[in-house]
Design a protein around this motif. Structure first.
Motif, PDB file in Angstrom:
ATOM      1  N   UNK A  75      39.019 -41.428  23.298  1.00  0.00           N
ATOM      2  CA  UNK A  75      37.501 -41.519  22.665  1.00  0.00           C
ATOM      3  C   UNK A  75      37.172 -42.870  22.487  1.00  0.00           C
ATOM      4  N   UNK A  76      38.176 -43.545  21.527  1.00  0.00           N
ATOM      5  CA  UNK A  76      37.793 -44.881  21.241  1.00  0.00           C
ATOM      6  C   UNK A  76      38.130 -45.840  22.335  1.00  0.00           C
ATOM      7  N   UNK A  77      38.968 -45.647  23.419  1.00  0.00           N
ATOM      8  CA  UNK A  77      38.956 -46.470  24.566  1.00  0.00           C
ATOM      9  C   UNK A  77      37.723 -46.417  25.249  1.00  0.00           C
ATOM     10  N   UNK A  78      37.038 -45.140  25.454  1.00  0.00           N
ATOM     11  CA  UNK A  78      35.741 -45.154  25.993  1.00  0.00           C
ATOM     12  C   UNK A  78      34.834 -46.030  25.513  1.00  0.00           C
ATOM     13  N   UNK A  79      34.709 -45.751  24.108  1.00  0.00           N
ATOM     14  CA  UNK A  79      33.637 -46.667  23.446  1.00  0.00           C
ATOM     15  C   UNK A  79      33.914 -48.063  23.569  1.00  0.00           C
ATOM     16  N   UNK A  80      35.161 -48.393  23.525  1.00  0.00           N
ATOM     17  CA  UNK A  80      35.270 -49.876  23.502  1.00  0.00           C
ATOM     18  C   UNK A  80      34.990 -50.333  25.049  1.00  0.00           C
ATOM     19  N   UNK A  81      35.199 -49.621  25.982  1.00  0.00           N
ATOM     20  CA  UNK A  81      35.157 -49.923  27.357  1.00  0.00           C
ATOM     21  C   UNK A  81      33.553 -50.317  27.718  1.00  0.00           C
ATOM     22  N   UNK A  82      32.770 -49.243  27.024  1.00  0.00           N
ATOM     23  CA  UNK A  82      31.403 -49.487  27.343  1.00  0.00           C
ATOM     24  C   UNK A  82      30.798 -50.787  26.519  1.00  0.00           C
ATOM     25  N   UNK A  83      31.356 -50.785  25.323  1.00  0.00           N
ATOM     26  CA  UNK A  83      31.157 -52.233  24.242  1.00  0.00           C
ATOM     27  C   UNK A  83      31.642 -53.542  25.242  1.00  0.00           C
ATOM     28  N   UNK A  84      32.653 -53.219  25.672  1.00  0.00           N
ATOM     29  CA  UNK A  84      33.091 -54.613  26.422  1.00  0.00           C
ATOM     30  C   UNK A  84      32.065 -54.889  27.681  1.00  0.00           C
ATOM     31  N   UNK A  85      31.755 -53.928  28.410  1.00  0.00           N
ATOM     32  CA  UNK A  85      30.519 -54.086  29.512  1.00  0.00           C
ATOM     33  C   UNK A  85      29.625 -54.934  28.983  1.00  0.00           C
ATOM     34  N   UNK A  86      28.928 -54.303  27.991  1.00  0.00           N
ATOM     35  CA  UNK A  86      27.777 -55.015  27.407  1.00  0.00           C
ATOM     36  C   UNK A  86      28.092 -56.505  26.747  1.00  0.00           C
ATOM     37  N   UNK A  87      29.260 -56.635  26.282  1.00  0.00           N
ATOM     38  CA  UNK A  87      29.627 -58.037  25.795  1.00  0.00           C
ATOM     39  C   UNK A  87      29.876 -58.972  26.878  1.00  0.00           C
ATOM     40  N   UNK A  88      30.626 -58.766  27.757  1.00  0.00           N
ATOM     41  CA  UNK A  88      30.875 -59.301  29.022  1.00  0.00           C
ATOM     42  C   UNK A  88      29.868 -59.842  30.025  1.00  0.00           C
ATOM     43  N   UNK A  89      28.446 -59.105  29.690  1.00  0.00           N
ATOM     44  CA  UNK A  89      27.355 -59.609  30.550  1.00  0.00           C
ATOM     45  C   UNK A  89      26.711 -60.620  29.696  1.00  0.00           C
ATOM     46  N   UNK A  90      26.738 -61.705  30.348  1.00  0.00           N
ATOM     47  CA  UNK A  90      26.227 -62.989  29.530  1.00  0.00           C
ATOM     48  C   UNK A  90      24.544 -62.654  29.075  1.00  0.00           C
ATOM     49  N   UNK A  91      24.000 -63.245  28.029  1.00  0.00           N
ATOM     50  CA  UNK A  91      23.018 -63.311  27.602  1.00  0.00           C
ATOM     51  C   UNK A  91      21.601 -63.771  28.627  1.00  0.00           C
ATOM     52  N   UNK A  92      22.031 -64.708  29.568  1.00  0.00           N
ATOM     53  CA  UNK A  92      21.106 -65.115  30.501  1.00  0.00           C
ATOM     54  C   UNK A  92      20.686 -63.919  31.455  1.00  0.00           C
ATOM     55  N   UNK A  93      21.712 -62.917  31.650  1.00  0.00           N
ATOM     56  CA  UNK A  93      21.577 -61.974  32.604  1.00  0.00           C
ATOM     57  C   UNK A  93      20.717 -61.037  31.929  1.00  0.00           C
ATOM     58  N   UNK A  94      20.787 -60.584  30.541  1.00  0.00           N
ATOM     59  CA  UNK A  94      20.038 -59.755  30.101  1.00  0.00           C
ATOM     60  C   UNK A  94      18.465 -60.369  30.034  1.00  0.00           C
ATOM     61  N   UNK A  95      18.423 -61.575  29.709  1.00  0.00           N
ATOM     62  CA  UNK A  95      16.795 -62.268  29.512  1.00  0.00           C
ATOM     63  C   UNK A  95      16.378 -61.899  31.257  1.00  0.00           C
ATOM     64  N   UNK A  96      17.148 -62.293  32.290  1.00  0.00           N
ATOM     65  CA  UNK A  96      16.609 -62.223  33.596  1.00  0.00           C
ATOM     66  C   UNK A  96      16.208 -60.932  33.959  1.00  0.00           C
TER      67      UNK A  96
END
Length: 137
Positions: A75-96
């Protein structure tokens, strides 16, 4: 001496990662001023350094992993994997993707300071998802 060497290595690794973050941050500032295409890559590298810093914070868990004491917490690994996806997408992509009128919850992923905090948290949770610490109360 057995307990001092790992502590020195952990602290040294953390200092090196902080230094690398500073060097990369100056590169990020230069890239953003020049509007170069490697800005996204530099932001991902910064997230990686923060992730590794968070993993080093869990030095006891890391030592257990190196000893082969792996107790997967799925369960913790799944939560961490989702968080890692969000973290490794750079802010420039979120703004774009969401332009400048983004929802409030995406603000966390765009502000560099909170982005780094989430990257450190992801590193810490990643190590914790492979180890289960027994705590006596």
């Amino acid at each position: 001496m057995k307990k001092v060497l790992p502590a020195v290595l952990i602290v040294s690794g953390m200092v090196v990662l902080l230094w690398l973050m500073i060097v990369t941050y100056t590169d990020v500032e230069q890239a953003s001023n020049q509007a170069t295409s490697n800005l996204s890559t530099l932001l991902i590298v910064m997230s990686l350094y923060a992730f590794l810093f968070g993993a080093l914070m869990e030095y006891r868990g890391l030592s257990r992993l190196f000893k082969g004491e792996i107790k997967l917490q799925s369960t913790l690994l799944v939560v961490t994997a989702v968080l890692m996806v969000f973290v490794f997408i750079p802010a420039t992509s979120w703004i774009e993707w969401f332009s400048l009128d983004h929802p409030l919850y995406l603000e966390v992923l765009i502000i560099p300071e909170t982005h780094m905090i989430l990257a450190v948290l992801a590193g810490t949770l990643f190590v914790r998802s492979f180890t289960k610490e027994s705590r006596a109360i």
